[in-house]
Design a protein around this motif. Structure first.
Motif, mmCIF file in Angstrom:
data_model
loop_
_atom_site.group_PDB
_atom_site.id
_atom_site.type_symbol
_atom_site.label_atom_id
_atom_site.label_comp_id
_atom_site.label_asym_id
_atom_site.label_seq_id
_atom_site.Cartn_x
_atom_site.Cartn_y
_atom_site.Cartn_z
ATOM 1 N N CYS A 3 42.138 35.125 45.502
ATOM 2 C CA CYS A 3 42.108 36.345 44.973
ATOM 3 C C CYS A 3 40.887 37.089 45.892
ATOM 4 C CB CYS A 3 42.544 37.340 43.540
ATOM 5 S SG CYS A 3 42.650 38.723 44.229
ATOM 6 N N SER A 4 39.622 36.456 45.374
ATOM 7 C CA SER A 4 38.311 36.920 45.582
ATOM 8 C C SER A 4 37.912 36.201 46.622
ATOM 9 C CB SER A 4 37.281 36.369 44.909
ATOM 10 O OG SER A 4 36.840 34.811 44.765
ATOM 11 N N LYS A 5 38.425 35.170 47.553
ATOM 12 C CA LYS A 5 38.635 35.003 48.694
ATOM 13 C C LYS A 5 39.009 35.842 49.719
ATOM 14 C CE LYS A 5 39.718 30.371 48.226
ATOM 15 N NZ LYS A 5 40.320 29.127 48.297
ATOM 16 N N LYS A 6 40.233 36.319 49.150
ATOM 17 C CA LYS A 6 40.318 37.419 50.554
ATOM 18 C C LYS A 6 40.605 38.846 50.843
ATOM 19 C CE LYS A 6 44.153 34.397 49.944
ATOM 20 N NZ LYS A 6 43.921 33.736 49.332
ATOM 21 N N LYS B 69 49.722 35.618 30.728
ATOM 22 C CA LYS B 69 50.260 34.816 31.994
ATOM 23 C C LYS B 69 50.815 35.701 33.277
ATOM 24 C CE LYS B 69 50.529 30.806 29.123
ATOM 25 N NZ LYS B 69 49.650 29.484 30.049
ATOM 26 N N ILE B 70 51.024 36.234 33.295
ATOM 27 C CA ILE B 70 51.053 37.073 34.915
ATOM 28 C C ILE B 70 49.433 37.793 35.494
ATOM 29 C CG2 ILE B 70 51.876 39.300 36.209
ATOM 30 C CD1 ILE B 70 54.526 39.155 33.992
ATOM 31 N N PHE B 71 48.883 37.063 36.760
ATOM 32 C CA PHE B 71 48.214 37.266 37.264
ATOM 33 C C PHE B 71 49.087 38.925 38.511
ATOM 34 C CE2 PHE B 71 44.912 37.806 40.395
ATOM 35 C CZ PHE B 71 43.939 37.582 39.991
ATOM 36 N N HIS B 72 48.232 40.370 38.135
ATOM 37 C CA HIS B 72 49.065 41.259 39.004
ATOM 38 C C HIS B 72 48.256 41.681 40.398
ATOM 39 C CE1 HIS B 72 50.956 45.185 38.542
ATOM 40 N NE2 HIS B 72 51.444 44.507 39.835
ATOM 41 N N VAL B 73 48.313 41.386 41.458
ATOM 42 C CA VAL B 73 47.582 41.854 42.906
ATOM 43 C C VAL B 73 48.377 43.550 42.693
ATOM 44 C CG1 VAL B 73 46.238 41.600 44.844
ATOM 45 C CG2 VAL B 73 47.001 40.107 43.186
ATOM 46 N N ILE B 74 47.130 44.596 43.113
ATOM 47 C CA ILE B 74 47.533 46.055 43.919
ATOM 48 C C ILE B 74 47.657 45.785 44.940
ATOM 49 C CG2 ILE B 74 47.372 48.093 43.811
ATOM 50 C CD1 ILE B 74 49.520 47.724 41.455
ATOM 51 N N VAL B 75 48.142 45.887 45.717
ATOM 52 C CA VAL B 75 48.239 45.836 47.420
ATOM 53 C C VAL B 75 47.994 47.484 47.912
ATOM 54 C CG1 VAL B 75 48.519 45.897 50.553
ATOM 55 C CG2 VAL B 75 48.636 43.436 48.508
ATOM 56 N N ALA B 76 46.514 48.226 48.134
ATOM 57 C CA ALA B 76 47.041 49.684 48.309
ATOM 58 C C ALA B 76 45.918 49.857 49.802
ATOM 59 C CB ALA B 76 45.888 50.593 47.095
ATOM 60 N N LEU C 46 38.458 50.710 41.917
ATOM 61 C CA LEU C 46 37.849 51.560 40.259
ATOM 62 C C LEU C 46 38.710 51.764 39.256
ATOM 63 C CD1 LEU C 46 35.698 53.298 42.030
ATOM 64 C CD2 LEU C 46 34.824 51.472 40.593
ATOM 65 N N GLU C 47 40.098 52.398 39.855
ATOM 66 C CA GLU C 47 41.233 52.126 39.207
ATOM 67 C C GLU C 47 41.212 51.363 37.979
ATOM 68 O OE1 GLU C 47 45.262 54.896 38.663
ATOM 69 O OE2 GLU C 47 44.767 53.516 40.532
ATOM 70 N N ALA C 48 41.566 50.227 38.381
ATOM 71 C CA ALA C 48 42.260 49.079 37.616
ATOM 72 C C ALA C 48 40.822 48.799 36.901
ATOM 73 C CB ALA C 48 42.226 47.768 38.863
ATOM 74 N N LEU C 49 39.629 48.545 36.995
ATOM 75 C CA LEU C 49 38.451 48.388 36.638
ATOM 76 C C LEU C 49 38.534 49.573 34.970
ATOM 77 C CD1 LEU C 49 35.866 47.128 38.526
ATOM 78 C CD2 LEU C 49 37.202 45.852 37.038
ATOM 79 N N GLN C 50 38.892 50.204 35.559
ATOM 80 C CA GLN C 50 38.548 51.899 34.467
ATOM 81 C C GLN C 50 39.387 51.725 33.528
ATOM 82 O OE1 GLN C 50 38.238 55.612 36.396
ATOM 83 N NE2 GLN C 50 36.430 56.328 34.789
ATOM 84 N N GLU C 51 40.656 51.614 33.714
ATOM 85 C CA GLU C 51 42.126 51.540 33.189
ATOM 86 C C GLU C 51 42.003 50.886 31.647
ATOM 87 O OE1 GLU C 51 46.783 50.778 32.875
ATOM 88 O OE2 GLU C 51 45.570 49.878 34.184
ATOM 89 N N GLY C 52 40.538 49.889 31.179
ATOM 90 C CA GLY C 52 41.047 49.259 30.152
ATOM 91 C C GLY C 52 42.343 48.644 29.902
ATOM 92 N N PHE C 53 42.605 48.115 28.404
ATOM 93 C CA PHE C 53 43.350 47.019 28.348
ATOM 94 C C PHE C 53 44.752 47.859 27.017
ATOM 95 C CE2 PHE C 53 39.864 45.221 28.632
ATOM 96 C CZ PHE C 53 39.815 44.499 29.417
ATOM 97 N N GLY D 267 45.947 43.046 24.930
ATOM 98 C CA GLY D 267 44.599 42.361 25.475
ATOM 99 C C GLY D 267 44.421 42.303 27.203
ATOM 100 N N SER D 268 45.093 42.614 28.155
ATOM 101 C CA SER D 268 45.204 42.204 29.514
ATOM 102 C C SER D 268 45.388 43.066 30.501
ATOM 103 C CB SER D 268 46.545 41.877 29.582
ATOM 104 O OG SER D 268 47.333 41.088 30.933
ATOM 105 N N ARG D 269 44.518 43.640 31.015
ATOM 106 C CA ARG D 269 44.696 44.905 32.037
ATOM 107 C C ARG D 269 45.763 44.530 32.872
ATOM 108 N NH1 ARG D 269 40.103 46.274 32.343
ATOM 109 N NH2 ARG D 269 37.280 45.302 32.479
ATOM 110 N N GLY D 270 46.754 45.727 33.012
ATOM 111 C CA GLY D 270 47.720 46.108 34.389
ATOM 112 C C GLY D 270 47.836 46.114 35.267
ATOM 113 N N ALA D 271 46.626 45.628 36.343
ATOM 114 C CA ALA D 271 46.524 45.244 37.337
ATOM 115 C C ALA D 271 45.231 44.503 37.537
ATOM 116 C CB ALA D 271 45.781 46.344 38.418
ATOM 117 N N ASP D 272 45.137 42.735 37.359
ATOM 118 C CA ASP D 272 43.673 41.830 38.246
ATOM 119 C C ASP D 272 43.006 42.029 38.974
ATOM 120 O OD1 ASP D 272 45.024 40.483 34.950
ATOM 121 O OD2 ASP D 272 46.403 40.434 36.599
ATOM 122 N N CYS D 273 43.432 42.721 39.662
ATOM 123 C CA CYS D 273 43.121 42.264 41.119
ATOM 124 C C CYS D 273 43.850 43.774 42.105
ATOM 125 C CB CYS D 273 43.080 41.038 42.548
ATOM 126 S SG CYS D 273 42.236 40.589 43.548
#
Length: 408
Positions: free
Chosen positions: A11-14, A171-178, A185-192, A198-204
């Motif tokens: 994900c980070s490479k992209k 067990k799910i890695f969730h990516v948003i295309v926006a 920032l919204e993904a980071l700020q949302e919390g858990f 303990g999992s974020r709604g959007a991981d990337c």
């Protein structure tokens, strides 16, 4: 299936958020370098959710119909190893329906002693962050408490969909295309969220422009594929949108609902009237010669600042405002339709606006699965779980440096 390290690395490479993360696609993982075997217990299901305002960009960029663009993007993502590709419209359905109910409640409760209006939308993370960190109370008291489509989509994928697949959220890695960078920032700020354990709604979050760059560097001759749904083997066979010129259409849908619920008026066509500029428009409902509903759309920070100034002076006559940080709305998000020197590609934007306008409109109430989700997932329309999953609270923060105030 990939382990968490490999997925995050890919994900980070992209994205170009950090030059140090732009490693070669052929670089071995730390496990491979050390001669270790990949730990299959850490493999994850990779899910990508695409915002509706991104599709016109892909259609215009690659000279495709919006349906073909949807299938092309889905097929390309699957060629990268993505297991499921969803559309976030169903999350916007929840956001709009909850906002409709909240507006009607606020309208009925509003008085000189309890000023619950105007209600300001909460779907745009750039605007909400500005309201929380700069404006504070009493402005945040006017923010709708319904979560944004991105936040709701995180819960749909990591809670509802995870349960359907017998998976734990982690067990799910969730990516948003926006279409905009503020979604990162919204993904980071949302919390858990509690429901996600303990999992974020959007991981990337990747912008539409970042995905287009990856597509241009890759193989565009991949096999097209239909977008998945949250409901078993069903596929999205038709691209639809909500009734907004360049947004998820909170204003139009809430206006119709309020007119019917409060005044028993059926509004088929919502008529916008541009006032000081094209990014500040007004919609009104008259009954017996009196304006009973006055809504506005305020796009861009110039209009937002004028709105706040009048609101603080008590000279703002509106019951509801759809607020978006980007002038021109979500289609004009800085994460897409940009020239190489960082300016808006106006010709491409005009093409995108025409493509988006031609997409058929589907009202949230017409979704065949909404009642099913309210009952099976949320234990009822007005249940405590629905309140927990679909609504949020706002906090006014002190000004100053913050770890999330970074350039994306």
């Amino acid at each position: 299936m990939k382990c968490e390290h490999c997925t995050r690395k890919e994900c980070s490479k992209k994205t170009k958020t950090d030059d140090q993360e732009n490693v070669s696609a052929d670089a071995p993982s730390p496990a491979q370098e050390n001669g270790e075997k990949c730990d299959t217990s850490k493999h994850k299901v990779l899910v990508v959710s695409v915002c509706p305002q991104s599709l016109p960009y892909f259609a215009a960029k690659f000279n495709l119909s919006v349906t073909d663009a949807s299938r092309r993007v889905c097929g390309f993502l699957r060629s990268l190893g993505v297991h499921y590709v969803f559309d976030t419209r169903i999350a916007a359905d929840f956001s709009i329906l909850e906002s409709q109910k909240e507006f009607v409640r606020r309208y009925r409760q509003h008085s000189e002693e309890e000023r619950t209006l105007p209600m300001l939308t909460s779907a745009c993370p750039g605007w909400v962050r500005y309201a929380e960190r700069v404006l504070g109370r009493p402005i945040t008291a006017h923010l709708c408490t319904a979560k944004s489509p991105q936040q709701v989509m995180g819960s749909l994928v990591k809670d509802y969909f995870a349960r359907q697949q017998n998976l734990s959220p982690e067990k799910i890695f969730h990516v948003i295309v926006a279409p905009c960078y503020d979604k990162k920032l919204e993904a980071l700020q949302e919390g858990f969220p509690p429901a996600l354990h303990g999992s974020r709604g959007a991981d990337c979050v990747l912008t539409s422009g970042e995905i287009a760059q990856i597509m241009e560097q890759g193989d565009l001759s991949v096999k097209d594929a239909a977008v998945d749904t949250l409901f078993g083997d069903l596929k999205e066979d038709k691209v639809t949108r909500h009734d907004g010129a360049s947004s998820d259409g909170h204003l139009a849908h809430i206006f119709r609902h309020a007119a019917k619920e409060l005044f028993n008026e059926d509004v088929e066509e919502v008529t916008y009237r541009a006032l000081r500029n094209k990014d500040f428009q007004e919609v009104t409902l008259e009954k017996n010669g009196e304006v009973v509903l006055r809504f506005a759309a305020a796009y861009g920070f110039r209009n937002i600042q004028n709105m706040i100034l009048k609101l603080k002076k008590g000279k703002f006559p509106y019951h509801f405002v759809e607020v978006l940080a980007c002038a021109g709305g979500c289609l004009n998000g800085r994460g897409q339709a940009q020239t190489p020197d960082g300016h808006a590609d106006k010709a491409l934007l005009r093409q995108m606006e025409g493509i988006y306008a031609d997409i058929p409109v589907r009202r949230p109430e017409s979704s065949a699965h909404m009642q099913e989700l309210y009952q099976e997932w949320l234990e009822g329309i007005n249940s405590p779980k629905a309140r927990e999953v679909l609504h949020t609270t706002y906090q006014s923060q002190e000004r100053g440096a913050h770890s999330l105030d970074i350039k994306w």
